[in-house]
Write a protein that holds these residues in place. Sequence first.
Motif, PDB file in Angstrom:
ATOM      1  N   GLU A  97       0.840  -1.209   0.000  1.00 23.39           N
ATOM      2  CA  GLU A  97       0.000   0.000   0.000  1.00 23.39           C
ATOM      3  C   GLU A  97       0.873   1.257   0.000  1.00 23.39           C
ATOM      4  O   GLU A  97       0.627   2.205  -0.730  1.00 23.39           O
ATOM      5  CB  GLU A  97      -0.917   0.020   1.232  1.00 23.39           C
ATOM      6  N   ALA A  98       1.908   1.227   0.843  1.00 22.14           N
ATOM      7  CA  ALA A  98       2.786   2.405   0.931  1.00 22.14           C
ATOM      8  C   ALA A  98       3.497   2.645  -0.399  1.00 22.14           C
ATOM      9  O   ALA A  98       3.607   3.778  -0.872  1.00 22.14           O
ATOM     10  CB  ALA A  98       3.801   2.211   2.054  1.00 22.14           C
ATOM     11  N   LEU A  99       3.972   1.551  -1.029  1.00 19.36           N
ATOM     12  CA  LEU A  99       4.670   1.700  -2.303  1.00 19.36           C
ATOM     13  C   LEU A  99       3.713   2.187  -3.383  1.00 19.36           C
ATOM     14  O   LEU A  99       4.056   3.055  -4.186  1.00 19.36           O
ATOM     15  CB  LEU A  99       5.321   0.370  -2.712  1.00 19.36           C
ATOM     16  N   ALA A 100       2.482   1.639  -3.389  1.00 18.01           N
ATOM     17  CA  ALA A 100       1.510   2.034  -4.411  1.00 18.01           C
ATOM     18  C   ALA A 100       1.177   3.520  -4.281  1.00 18.01           C
ATOM     19  O   ALA A 100       1.088   4.239  -5.280  1.00 18.01           O
ATOM     20  CB  ALA A 100       0.246   1.188  -4.294  1.00 18.01           C
ATOM     21  N   ALA A 146      12.087   9.512  -2.083  1.00 21.20           N
ATOM     22  CA  ALA A 146      11.090  10.001  -1.133  1.00 21.20           C
ATOM     23  C   ALA A 146       9.763   9.265  -1.317  1.00 21.20           C
ATOM     24  O   ALA A 146       9.088   8.936  -0.343  1.00 21.20           O
ATOM     25  CB  ALA A 146      10.898  11.503  -1.309  1.00 21.20           C
ATOM     26  N   TYR A 147       9.418   8.985  -2.591  1.00 24.16           N
ATOM     27  CA  TYR A 147       8.152   8.299  -2.837  1.00 24.16           C
ATOM     28  C   TYR A 147       8.217   6.807  -2.499  1.00 24.16           C
ATOM     29  O   TYR A 147       7.192   6.168  -2.333  1.00 24.16           O
ATOM     30  CB  TYR A 147       7.700   8.522  -4.280  1.00 24.16           C
ATOM     31  N   LEU A 148       9.414   6.251  -2.422  1.00 24.14           N
ATOM     32  CA  LEU A 148       9.553   4.842  -2.035  1.00 24.14           C
ATOM     33  C   LEU A 148       9.735   4.689  -0.529  1.00 24.14           C
ATOM     34  O   LEU A 148       9.580   3.608   0.033  1.00 24.14           O
ATOM     35  CB  LEU A 148      10.791   4.227  -2.710  1.00 24.14           C
ATOM     36  N   GLN A 149      10.100   5.799   0.078  1.00 31.42           N
ATOM     37  CA  GLN A 149      10.577   5.780   1.462  1.00 31.42           C
ATOM     38  C   GLN A 149       9.614   5.102   2.450  1.00 31.42           C
ATOM     39  O   GLN A 149      10.032   4.294   3.264  1.00 31.42           O
ATOM     40  CB  GLN A 149      10.829   7.215   1.903  1.00 31.42           C
ATOM     41  N   ASP A 150       8.322   5.438   2.358  1.00 33.81           N
ATOM     42  CA  ASP A 150       7.376   4.884   3.325  1.00 33.81           C
ATOM     43  C   ASP A 150       7.319   3.363   3.237  1.00 33.81           C
ATOM     44  O   ASP A 150       7.203   2.678   4.251  1.00 33.81           O
ATOM     45  CB  ASP A 150       5.981   5.476   3.111  1.00 33.81           C
ATOM     46  N   GLY A 151       7.387   2.843   2.011  1.00 31.82           N
ATOM     47  CA  GLY A 151       7.368   1.394   1.841  1.00 31.82           C
ATOM     48  C   GLY A 151       8.697   0.776   2.254  1.00 31.82           C
ATOM     49  O   GLY A 151       8.746  -0.228   2.959  1.00 31.82           O
ATOM     50  N   LEU A 152       9.785   1.405   1.821  1.00 37.86           N
ATOM     51  CA  LEU A 152      11.117   0.869   2.100  1.00 37.86           C
ATOM     52  C   LEU A 152      11.391   0.828   3.606  1.00 37.86           C
ATOM     53  O   LEU A 152      12.029  -0.102   4.112  1.00 37.86           O
ATOM     54  CB  LEU A 152      12.171   1.716   1.392  1.00 37.86           C
ATOM     55  N   LYS A 153      10.876   1.835   4.289  1.00 38.30           N
ATOM     56  CA  LYS A 153      11.072   1.933   5.741  1.00 38.30           C
ATOM     57  C   LYS A 153      10.548   0.685   6.449  1.00 38.30           C
ATOM     58  O   LYS A 153      11.113   0.225   7.437  1.00 38.30           O
ATOM     59  CB  LYS A 153      10.312   3.165   6.243  1.00 38.30           C
ATOM     60  N   LEU A 154       9.461   0.139   5.910  1.00 40.13           N
ATOM     61  CA  LEU A 154       8.880  -1.061   6.528  1.00 40.13           C
ATOM     62  C   LEU A 154       9.736  -2.286   6.234  1.00 40.13           C
ATOM     63  O   LEU A 154       9.762  -3.236   6.997  1.00 40.13           O
ATOM     64  CB  LEU A 154       7.460  -1.283   6.000  1.00 40.13           C
ATOM     65  N   ILE A 155      10.445  -2.256   5.107  1.00 37.81           N
ATOM     66  CA  ILE A 155      11.257  -3.411   4.715  1.00 37.81           C
ATOM     67  C   ILE A 155      12.638  -3.328   5.364  1.00 37.81           C
ATOM     68  O   ILE A 155      13.134  -4.298   5.926  1.00 37.81           O
ATOM     69  CB  ILE A 155      11.413  -3.461   3.178  1.00 37.81           C
ATOM     70  N   THR A 187      17.035   2.773   4.942  1.00 41.87           N
ATOM     71  CA  THR A 187      16.290   4.003   4.672  1.00 41.87           C
ATOM     72  C   THR A 187      16.934   5.187   5.395  1.00 41.87           C
ATOM     73  O   THR A 187      17.150   6.256   4.808  1.00 41.87           O
ATOM     74  CB  THR A 187      14.818   3.842   5.125  1.00 41.87           C
ATOM     75  N   THR A 188      17.272   4.984   6.640  1.00 41.18           N
ATOM     76  CA  THR A 188      17.918   6.038   7.426  1.00 41.18           C
ATOM     77  C   THR A 188      19.271   6.399   6.824  1.00 41.18           C
ATOM     78  O   THR A 188      19.636   7.575   6.716  1.00 41.18           O
ATOM     79  CB  THR A 188      18.133   5.550   8.884  1.00 41.18           C
ATOM     80  N   LYS A 189      20.011   5.370   6.425  1.00 40.49           N
ATOM     81  CA  LYS A 189      21.351   5.598   5.893  1.00 40.49           C
ATOM     82  C   LYS A 189      21.282   6.406   4.603  1.00 40.49           C
ATOM     83  O   LYS A 189      22.046   7.364   4.412  1.00 40.49           O
ATOM     84  CB  LYS A 189      22.025   4.236   5.656  1.00 40.49           C
ATOM     85  N   ALA A 230      29.069   6.861  -2.284  1.00 41.10           N
ATOM     86  CA  ALA A 230      28.522   6.239  -1.068  1.00 41.10           C
ATOM     87  C   ALA A 230      27.008   6.137  -1.186  1.00 41.10           C
ATOM     88  O   ALA A 230      26.412   5.097  -0.871  1.00 41.10           O
ATOM     89  CB  ALA A 230      28.912   7.064   0.154  1.00 41.10           C
ATOM     90  N   LEU A 231      26.375   7.209  -1.650  1.00 39.07           N
ATOM     91  CA  LEU A 231      24.924   7.214  -1.826  1.00 39.07           C
ATOM     92  C   LEU A 231      24.508   6.203  -2.890  1.00 39.07           C
ATOM     93  O   LEU A 231      23.563   5.430  -2.704  1.00 39.07           O
ATOM     94  CB  LEU A 231      24.488   8.631  -2.225  1.00 39.07           C
ATOM     95  N   HIS A 232      25.246   6.179  -3.983  1.00 40.68           N
ATOM     96  CA  HIS A 232      24.901   5.307  -5.106  1.00 40.68           C
ATOM     97  C   HIS A 232      24.950   3.834  -4.703  1.00 40.68           C
ATOM     98  O   HIS A 232      24.094   3.038  -5.084  1.00 40.68           O
ATOM     99  CB  HIS A 232      25.884   5.575  -6.262  1.00 40.68           C
ATOM    100  N   GLU A 233      25.977   3.493  -3.938  1.00 42.07           N
ATOM    101  CA  GLU A 233      26.148   2.106  -3.503  1.00 42.07           C
ATOM    102  C   GLU A 233      24.891   1.617  -2.777  1.00 42.07           C
ATOM    103  O   GLU A 233      24.405   0.508  -3.009  1.00 42.07           O
ATOM    104  CB  GLU A 233      27.369   2.015  -2.575  1.00 42.07           C
ATOM    105  N   ASP A 234      24.351   2.439  -1.903  1.00 43.12           N
ATOM    106  CA  ASP A 234      23.169   2.031  -1.133  1.00 43.12           C
ATOM    107  C   ASP A 234      21.889   2.149  -1.959  1.00 43.12           C
ATOM    108  O   ASP A 234      21.005   1.301  -1.865  1.00 43.12           O
ATOM    109  CB  ASP A 234      23.067   2.874   0.141  1.00 43.12           C
ATOM    110  N   LEU A 235      21.802   3.209  -2.753  1.00 42.02           N
ATOM    111  CA  LEU A 235      20.605   3.423  -3.559  1.00 42.02           C
ATOM    112  C   LEU A 235      20.411   2.275  -4.558  1.00 42.02           C
ATOM    113  O   LEU A 235      19.287   1.866  -4.840  1.00 42.02           O
ATOM    114  CB  LEU A 235      20.756   4.757  -4.308  1.00 42.02           C
ATOM    115  N   ALA A 236      21.535   1.734  -5.043  1.00 41.00           N
ATOM    116  CA  ALA A 236      21.466   0.654  -6.032  1.00 41.00           C
ATOM    117  C   ALA A 236      20.856  -0.613  -5.438  1.00 41.00           C
ATOM    118  O   ALA A 236      20.450  -1.508  -6.166  1.00 41.00           O
ATOM    119  CB  ALA A 236      22.860   0.363  -6.582  1.00 41.00           C
ATOM    120  N   ARG A 237      20.808  -0.682  -4.127  1.00 39.76           N
ATOM    121  CA  ARG A 237      20.302  -1.901  -3.491  1.00 39.76           C
ATOM    122  C   ARG A 237      18.802  -1.846  -3.218  1.00 39.76           C
ATOM    123  O   ARG A 237      18.208  -2.805  -2.749  1.00 39.76           O
ATOM    124  CB  ARG A 237      21.068  -2.168  -2.195  1.00 39.76           C
ATOM    125  N   ILE A 238      18.180  -0.699  -3.474  1.00 44.62           N
ATOM    126  CA  ILE A 238      16.755  -0.571  -3.155  1.00 44.62           C
ATOM    127  C   ILE A 238      15.876  -1.384  -4.101  1.00 44.62           C
ATOM    128  O   ILE A 238      14.911  -2.010  -3.674  1.00 44.62           O
ATOM    129  CB  ILE A 238      16.293   0.904  -3.241  1.00 44.62           C
TER     130      ILE A 238
END
Lengths: 415, 420
Positions: free
Chosen positions: A157-160, A339-348, A353-355, A400-408
Amino acid sequence: MKHAISHRYRRLASAISVTASAALLLSACAATGASSLTATDSSVAKVVGGASQVKATLKTSGSGDVCALNSTSAKAGPVTFTITNTDSTAITEFELQSDQRIIGEKENLVPGLAAVSFTVTLTGGKYQVICPGATTESQTFTVVGKAASTGNGSVQEALASGITGYTSYVTQEVNNMVSGSIALKNAIDSDDLAAAQKAYAEARPYYERIESDVEGFVLPGFKPTDNAGNLDYLVDMRASNLDPKVGWHGFHAIEKDLFQTKAISQGTKAFATELVANVKKLDELSKTLTYKPEDLANGASGLLEEVQTSKISGEEEAYSHIDLVDFAANIEGAQQSFAYLQDGLKLIDPALTTKITAEFAAVTTLLDKYKDPSSLGGYIRYTAKVKAADAPSLSKAVEALHEDLARIAEKVATA
Amino acid sequence: MADKDDDKIDLSRRGFLGGAGGLAASGLVVGAVAGAAGAFAVATQSPTIAAVAADAHPFYNQPHQAGIQTEPQKYTVFMTYELTTSSRTDVQVLLARWSAAIAQLAKGDTIGSPQPTRPDAVAQDSGEALDLGPEGLTVTLGLGPGVFDDRFGLSARKPTLLEKIPTLPSDQLQPEYTGGDLSLQACANDPQVAYHAIRNLTRMARGTAATLWTVTGFGRASAGPSQQTPRTLLGFKDGTRNIFEDSDLEKWVWTAGDGQAWMKGGSYMVARKIHMNIETWDTDAIGDQQNVFGRTKLEGAPLSGHREHDTPNFTKKDASGDLVIPATSHIALAAHENNGGVKILRRSYNYTEGIDDLGQIDAGLLFIAYMNDPKHFIEMQTKLGSVDRLNEYIKHIGSAVFAVPPAPKQGSFIAADLFA
C-alpha cells in the motif's frame, strides 16, 4: 543507463497495476492459510509481549554455513525475528519473503556484532526465509490464522501510494520542460543572447530530474538502433557522443551556439524549434508511462550514474559549464524517487532508509556550497579549477549514496 | 561457500576447481520453493565437494594476522583509506564486515553472490576472481593514528607507540601518498586475486571510509625463510638479512599490546613509497653501485665476503686502509650490528606506475616493514636519510604507520575488543 530502453518496454507493456497485484497477493495468502498446525507444536514460536519470537542463528557447520530457525511457524500477528551470526562468513543477509516480495530484511550480519531483530505483522500463509550463501538458502515459514493487516499488505500500500505521487511529479516536470523549452525558443527567436543563456540554464533541470524515466523513448516507425528516432538523442545528445549519420540536435547544440560561438544564427533558431517539437512528443509519450516500485529505484540509481559519468567530469555542459545545475537536478530527481519509495522501504529495511536519507543530506550539503543566486541556474560555474579541487570529494559522496541506492530496487521489486 | 568437511580434504588443484565449479553451478540451480506462488526461483545450494585449497591461509584462531610472517606472495595491492564517517559504530561494523569478507576471500570464496537470482538485485561480489582459487591470498588490516583521534571516542584505547611518523631526513613526502586511517595489504600469487580483494573491500567501505592512496606491487622484494632473496628494481638483492625465526619475531615484531589488551600479539606496520631514479641509476658504474649497497650485484655478497649470507665485516679494511664496506653504504647503515641490535621484518614489493611528468619511468619500492615499535624504523631511517649513499638514487615520497591487531577468534572480528 542506456539499458533503460528495455525497462521502458517492460514498463509500457505492463498491464497489471501495483495495487491490483497487492490485492491478489493478499487473497493468495489467505487461501493458503489453512493448516493443521496447533499452538502446542514445538516448532511454533512462543509469544512474548504480544509478538511471536523467532530466533535465527547463522553458523558454520561441518557441511557448510546454515541459517537455523528455532521455530518454523507462528500464529498470525506480530512476529519478531532476532538474528545472531555466531560464526558464518558466507551468510550476511536474512530476508523474509512472501510471494517473491521482500517484507523484512537485515543485512551486514557478520560474526562479532550484536544480534538484530525486526518485527512484521503476518497473516496466515506460507512465507520464505532466505539466507543467501547458506547451504539451504530458502526455508518455508508457516503462519497460521488471520491478522488484520499484514506487513506485506502495508508495504505494498505504501509503495503504491508512493507511485501515484511520483507519477504526478514526472508529469509536472515534463510540463515544465515544455514551457521551459518554449521560453528558450522565444528568447532565441528574439535574438537576445543573455535572455537565451538564462532560459537555457532554467530549462535544463526539468530534463535532468527525470531523464532516467524518459531516455528510452523511440519514435514510432524507427528502429531502436536509429538515433534519428531516439528522443533522448534528439533532445540531450552531447558533442562527445555524436552519431555522424544523424548529426547534432537539441539542448547541447543550442548550448554551443549560446556559450561558445556566442551568436544566435538561423541554425540556432531551427534547433530551438525542433527542440520544442521533440519535447512536446516527450510530453505525450510520458503520459503513457506506468511505474513499478523498482522502476523508481532503478531510475534514481540511473540518475546518480549520470552524475558520476557526465556531471562530475564536466562533460555534460562543456560550453556553459552549468554542470552543477544538472548535478543538483539529477540529485533532486533521485531524491524524489527515493522520497516516494521511502514509506514502503522503511517497513522493509529501516536501517538502509535512514542511511540513504543521511547520504542524500551529505550530498545536498556539499552542493549547497556552490549555490550562487547571481550565477546562471543558481550554481557557480563548474570551471576546471573547481573541478580539480572538488571533483574527488563530490565523487566520493555520490559513490557512497549510489552504492546504497542501487540496493533498493531488489527490495521494493514487485517481481 | 564451499563445504568445510574435514573428512574430505582434497588438496589438489583439480579438487579445488571441482569445488569452485560446484559453487558456480549452484548459482544456476533452480530450486522449487515450497508453498510459494509464482515462478520465482531461489537458488538452492547443493552441497559441493569439500575443498580446502593448499594455498589458502587460515584467518581465524591464529596468534597473528596472516600476511606478516606468511612467506611473501608474488604480488600485492596495498590500499589506504581515510574514515569519512564520524560514527564509531560505522567503524566497528566496517571492521566486522571486512573481517568476515577477508575470511571468505582467503578461502577463495566470494563475498555474496556474483549473480543474484533477482533481476533487480545488485551483485555483491564483482566476480573477477571466480575459479582462480585462493592463490595464497592474505589481507592484513591496519589501523592508523586517526582512528584514535577525537572523532570516535577511542583515544583512550590508542596503543602508546602508535604515532604519526615525523618528517625524517631526505623525506620528500607528497601529501597524496601520506597517512591513512585504515590500511589493507592484500598479497597473492595471482595479481587479479589481490586486486579483486581490494576492489570489493573498498566497495564495502563506501560511506564509511574512502580511498586515500594505493600502490600495486608487481614483484616480491623480500624473502621468507625458504625463498631466495629477490632483487629490487635497482637490480640488487636487498633484505638478505631479513628475519624469519620465531624467536626474532617474538623479540622484534609482535607486541605485548603497549597497554592495550586488544593489540596483544599485534604489530606495527610502516609503509613507505620509495621512488627510484631508474635512469640515473642505470648509468652509474657497477663499482660505484656496489659501494652504494655494500654488496656485489650477482651474488649479493657483502663486499667483505664471498657468499650472500656471509656476515658482513664492517671493520675490514683494504690495502690502502679504507673500509671494504663503506661506512655510508646501505648495508653498513641498515645492519643491526650498527643499530643497537635492532631488527625489523621487511615485506616489500616493487612497483611501477608508468611514466612520470618528466617522461621518466615512474617506479620504485613499496617498502613495508613490521616491528613492535615504529621507533625502530624511525631511528634507522633517520640515519639512512642523513648519510646513505643510496639517497642519490631514491626518494621517500609516501609514508604511513598502522597498528596491526592480532587475528580474530572464530565468531569475532579484527580489533573487536577495541570496541568492547
